[in-house]
Design a protein around this motif. Structure first.
Motif, short mmCIF file in Angstrom:
data_model
loop_
_atom_site.label_atom_id
_atom_site.label_comp_id
_atom_site.label_asym_id
_atom_site.label_seq_id
_atom_site.Cartn_x
_atom_site.Cartn_y
_atom_site.Cartn_z
N PRO A 20 -0.95 5.96 -3.95
CA PRO A 20 -1.70 6.65 -2.88
C PRO A 20 -2.06 5.68 -1.75
O PRO A 20 -2.27 4.48 -1.98
N VAL A 21 -2.09 6.19 -0.55
CA VAL A 21 -2.48 5.38 0.60
C VAL A 21 -3.97 5.10 0.49
O VAL A 21 -4.79 6.01 0.32
N SER B 44 -7.01 7.22 2.14
CA SER B 44 -6.57 8.54 2.58
C SER B 44 -7.35 9.61 1.84
O SER B 44 -7.52 9.55 0.61
N SER B 45 -7.79 10.61 2.58
CA SER B 45 -8.53 11.73 1.98
C SER B 45 -7.65 12.94 1.77
O SER B 45 -8.11 13.98 1.29
N THR B 46 -6.36 12.83 2.13
CA THR B 46 -5.45 13.96 2.02
C THR B 46 -4.42 13.78 0.91
O THR B 46 -3.49 14.58 0.79
N GLU C 287 -2.27 11.35 0.69
CA GLU C 287 -1.03 10.78 1.23
C GLU C 287 -0.55 9.63 0.34
O GLU C 287 -1.35 8.85 -0.18
N GLU D 100 2.22 6.34 -0.41
CA GLU D 100 3.07 5.31 0.17
C GLU D 100 4.51 5.48 -0.31
O GLU D 100 4.80 6.32 -1.16
#
Length: 222
Positions: free
Chosen positions: A145-146, A149-151, A153, A155
């Motif tokens: 996960p990025v 990020s709260s969505t 998203e 990597e």
């Protein structure tokens, strides 16, 4: 009218050692006997060896039920394979993959202290696992996960494990709630020293994808 000469019948003569046809016949008989003896001796060179009855995977305990006896001619190479002339030694484990029908190399076997892999169950997208069978060899990729990020998203993919064997496949399960995707549990034999890092990435939400390596066993009924 003058008398015609009366034909004289030729008498059969006993064959002598000077008769070339007799010598040729004896040589043919001797050659046939020699060839037959050599063929019998060649057949007697076969020795009992063990072949894999089913696909053998690294980390598995080897039992007699997983083997089948075959009589083969190996000559000097016999010492490199598992003989069926004696009972299978206890606590024998598979160290590397042996495909069904192949003779079992001694180099593919060892004791429990030589095992360098352990079973690890991964939850992957069912599409990622749809082509796999037990014995497939796959590369394991993760998309972390990025950070921040709260969505959700992710990597780009990273290679987490290379050329690991699939040891078990569970049935695909439908996603929770109204999620349209399905997940499937796939057990792989992962290198012991890489398990910790992979679990750490999965625990923070990394997506796992399995990709069969070229030449690996895959499903053919899709």
């Amino acid at each position: 009218m003058p008398d015609l000469p009366t034909p004289t019948a030729n008498r059969l003569r006993k064959p002598s050692w000077k008769d070339g046809r007799l010598l040729v016949g004896i040589l043919l008989v001797l050659m046939s006997s020699v060839i037959g003896s050599l063929a019998m001796a060649h057949a007697d060179d076969r020795i009992p060896m063990y072949a894999a009855k089913t696909h053998l995977l690294p980390g598995e305990a080897l039992t007699a039920e997983r083997l089948t006896r075959v009589d083969v001619q190996l000559g000097d190479r016999a010492a490199a394979y598992l003989s069926a002339a004696a009972d299978l030694a206890p606590d024998t484990y598979v160290l590397r993959e042996v495909r069904a029908g192949e003779l079992v190399p001694l180099s593919a076997l060892g004791g429990p202290d030589q095992i360098s892999v352990q079973p690890l169950t991964l939850l992957v997208d069912a599409t990622s696992a749809s082509a796999l069978v037990v014995g497939s060899v796959v590369d394991v990729y993760v998309n972390p996960p990025v950070m921040g990020s709260s969505t959700g998203e992710l990597e780009g993919p990273e290679l987490a494990l290379q050329s690991v064997s699939v040891s078990r496949l569970a049935k695909a399960a439908a996603g929770l709630g109204s999620a349209p995707t399905a997940a499937q549990a796939v057990q792989v034999m992962a290198p012991v020293d890489q398990v910790k890092d992979l679990i750490a990435k999965i625990d923070v939400g990394a997506k796992v994808t399995l990709v069969p390596v070229p030449g690996s066993r895959v499903r053919t009924d899709q």
